[in-house]
Design an enzyme around this catalytic site. Structure first.
Site, PDB file in Angstrom:
ATOM      1  N   ASP A 333      22.021  -7.306  35.851  1.00 28.92           N
ATOM      2  CA  ASP A 333      21.790  -6.476  36.969  1.00 28.92           C
ATOM      3  C   ASP A 333      22.942  -5.768  37.675  1.00 28.92           C
ATOM      4  OD1 ASP A 333      22.611  -9.153  37.454  1.00 28.92           O
ATOM      5  OD2 ASP A 333      22.176  -8.956  39.537  1.00 28.92           O
ATOM      6  N   GLU A 334      22.597  -4.777  38.616  1.00 30.71           N
ATOM      7  CA  GLU A 334      23.664  -4.032  39.321  1.00 30.71           C
ATOM      8  C   GLU A 334      25.041  -3.880  38.705  1.00 30.71           C
ATOM      9  OE1 GLU A 334      22.122  -5.797  43.680  1.00 30.71           O
ATOM     10  OE2 GLU A 334      23.273  -7.439  42.292  1.00 30.71           O
TER      11      GLU A 334
END
Ligand code: TNX
Length: 516
Positions: A333-334
């Site tokens: 993620d991210e």
């Protein structure tokens, strides 16, 4: 006035009267039905598929014994005996012989059961039988029985209403995630968390074991990870980590409760703790500083260096060796500090490593940007586009939409703990949505289940955990287990009130929702 001689005459009469009274009261006591709640009125969470109320009740008294059909049920039999003992003080005998007054645990290979975790409870005035094709199903049946027992109205006699419950889960995967990286939680705190999940038929615990602020699992071939990367946490506290023995202890404790641990090493972003521990993992060969803030999206593994993949291979190998469950969560993620083309290359390589160690990869929904294998699971947390992208490729989803399921979101504007980037999540927001109509064209068969994450940037203590988790966790239990047509906000609220009284007795802290 009674004189002395009258008193002497009255004395034997009084004794006779008192003994009659005693006999009357004690006979009366064994004949008076104990207080009990009718099966159809029991406050069960998650709501079961089918409840058929019968006549009468089964009394749990000193004559009750627990009988099991199979040696493999010895542990669940013990679990039930202890649960009865802690509630009633009774010590049910455990045996293998059927008789009257038994609670019988049966493994049954019956095609009538719709899934491995399905179970049936039949309650008559003479016996209780819990049957399922699997030990896990028997265990979930026991959780239902314990909730029924908790419905006994007084503390002197214990009884459950007669009838039958047929039950099975809607989704195979019913989980919660605990972030032990932003703030570290000890083995005992994690066990307590497992205890909180157990009554509500959760079967997965995802541990977020690494992030920018802390590396929390011993990797023997890379010892600086915990020595350096595990030495702090958000706010600059002393952090901590699990030795591999600690981790095995958590895995075993969870397994005894039919909960599978899913380990996560988040990468290529969220990796500052590793980058601070080893110079060679950085593109410029310089270790980063340890980080104790709460920003995200600034760190990245050096995706072009061969040592990065040697490192990941070692980490996945060591963790997989002590993880009996089939999933390995590789984060993803991210990754704002990784270019998209590098990200795709990286995820593809990590996936090969994960499958080399015979694990199925789970990744946050962005991983669908890579050419993922068909069995990789995308955990839908933010992007509907990614969720649709994953299903278009034939991949399954694990549902954790942040605006409904992130238990680190504040309940309302005055909640002291938590964040609010995905909005406030009141109890009714947590309950009143359904995975099958949440994203257009995504249906139950594309969803392996649900997972409620607790990120811990603002969460430091066991009481903090409890407050953010309860009562929302019970809403998620029902979304994960109960059939969609059984969902009913009014009914849930009244059943929840009953469950909250139980949490009071256990001294578990929860948010007092004005919606109740
Ligand atoms: C987003 S959810 C994150 C986490 C944060 C969380 C805080 C996800 C995959 N990434 O790194 O802790 O928000 O709510």
């Amino acid at each position: 006035m009674i004189n002395l001689s009258q008193k002497n005459v009255l004395k034997p009469l009084r004794l006779i009267f008192l003994s009659f009274l005693f006999v009357f009261v004690s006979c009366g006591e064994s004949k008076t039905p104990p207080p009990f709640i009718k099966l159809s009125e029991a406050s069960l969470i998650p709501a079961p598929v089918e409840v058929n109320q019968g006549n009468g009740y089964f009394e749990v008294n000193e004559e009750v014994s627990i009988v099991s059909s199979d040696e493999s049920l010895a542990f669940v039999s013990d679990y039930l005996a202890k649960a009865i003992n802690s509630r009633t003080g009774l010590s049910p005998k455990e045996s293998s012989e059927e008789s009257k007054n038994t609670i019988s645990l049966q493994l049954k290979d019956d095609a009538a059961f719709a899934s491995a975790e399905a179970y049936t409870i039949e309650i008559s005035s003479e016996n209780i039988e819990i049957s399922s094709p699997s030990e896990a199903g028997v265990f979930f049946g026991i959780q239902t029985l314990i909730q029924l027992l908790d419905g006994t109205k007084d503390n002197e006699r214990w009884a459950v209403g007669a009838g039958e419950i047929n039950d099975k889960p809607r989704f195979d995967y019913r989980g919660s995630m605990l972030d032990v990286s932003r703030h570290f939680f000890t083995v005992d705190q994690v066990k307590h968390y497992i205890d909180l999940l157990t009554p509500y038929k959760f079967n997965h615990l995802h541990l977020h074991l690494s992030d920018d602020q802390g590396w929390r699992i011993e990797i023997k071939s890379w010892p600086e990870l915990t020595k350096v990367g595990g030495s702090t946490e958000v706010g600059g506290g002393e952090g901590g980590f699990y030795t591999q023995e600690d981790y095995k202890e958590i895995v075993a404790y969870a397994a005894e409760r039919y909960i599978t641990v899913v380990p996560e090493i988040d990468m290529p972003g969220h990796t500052n703790a590793a980058l601070a521990s080893y110079t060679e993992l950085n593109c410029d060969d310089k270790a980063t500083e340890l980080y104790t803030g709460i920003e995200v999206g600034f760190s990245s593994f050096c995706v072009d260096k061969p040592v990065t993949y040697k490192f990941i291979d070692d980490v996945v190998r060591e963790i997989s060796a002590i993880t009996p469950g089939k999933y390995f969560h590789a984060g993803g993620d991210e990754s704002h500090a990784t270019e998209e083309k590098d990200y795709i290359k990286f995820v593809d390589s990590v996936q090969k490593i994960v499958s080399k160690y015979n694990k199925t990869m789970i990744g946050w929904d962005e991983v669908q940007l890579a050419s993922i294998d068909s069995n990789t699971v995308a955990q839908f947390w933010a992007s509907e586009e990614n969720a649709k992208g994953a299903t278009a490729k034939g991949n399954k989803l694990l549902f954790s939409p942040a605006s409904k399921m992130y238990m680190d979101m504040k309940y309302d504007s005055i909640t002291k703990l938590g964040l609010k980037w995905a909005g406030y999540i009141e109890l009714d927001d947590a309950y009143n949505w359904d995975p099958s109509n949440y994203v257009q064209d995504i249906t139950d068969d594309q969803i392996i289940g649900i997972e409620a994450p607790l990120w811990t940037e603002t969460i430091e203590t066991t009481k903090d955990i409890e407050y953010m988790v309860f009562p929302r966790l019970l809403a998620y239990a029902e979304i994960g287990w109960s059939q969609a047509e059984k969902k009913d906000w009014e009914g849930f609220k009244s059943r929840l009130k009953f469950q909250l009284k139980k949490l009071d007795k256990l001294d578990v802290l929860y948010y007092n929702s004005p919606k109740l």
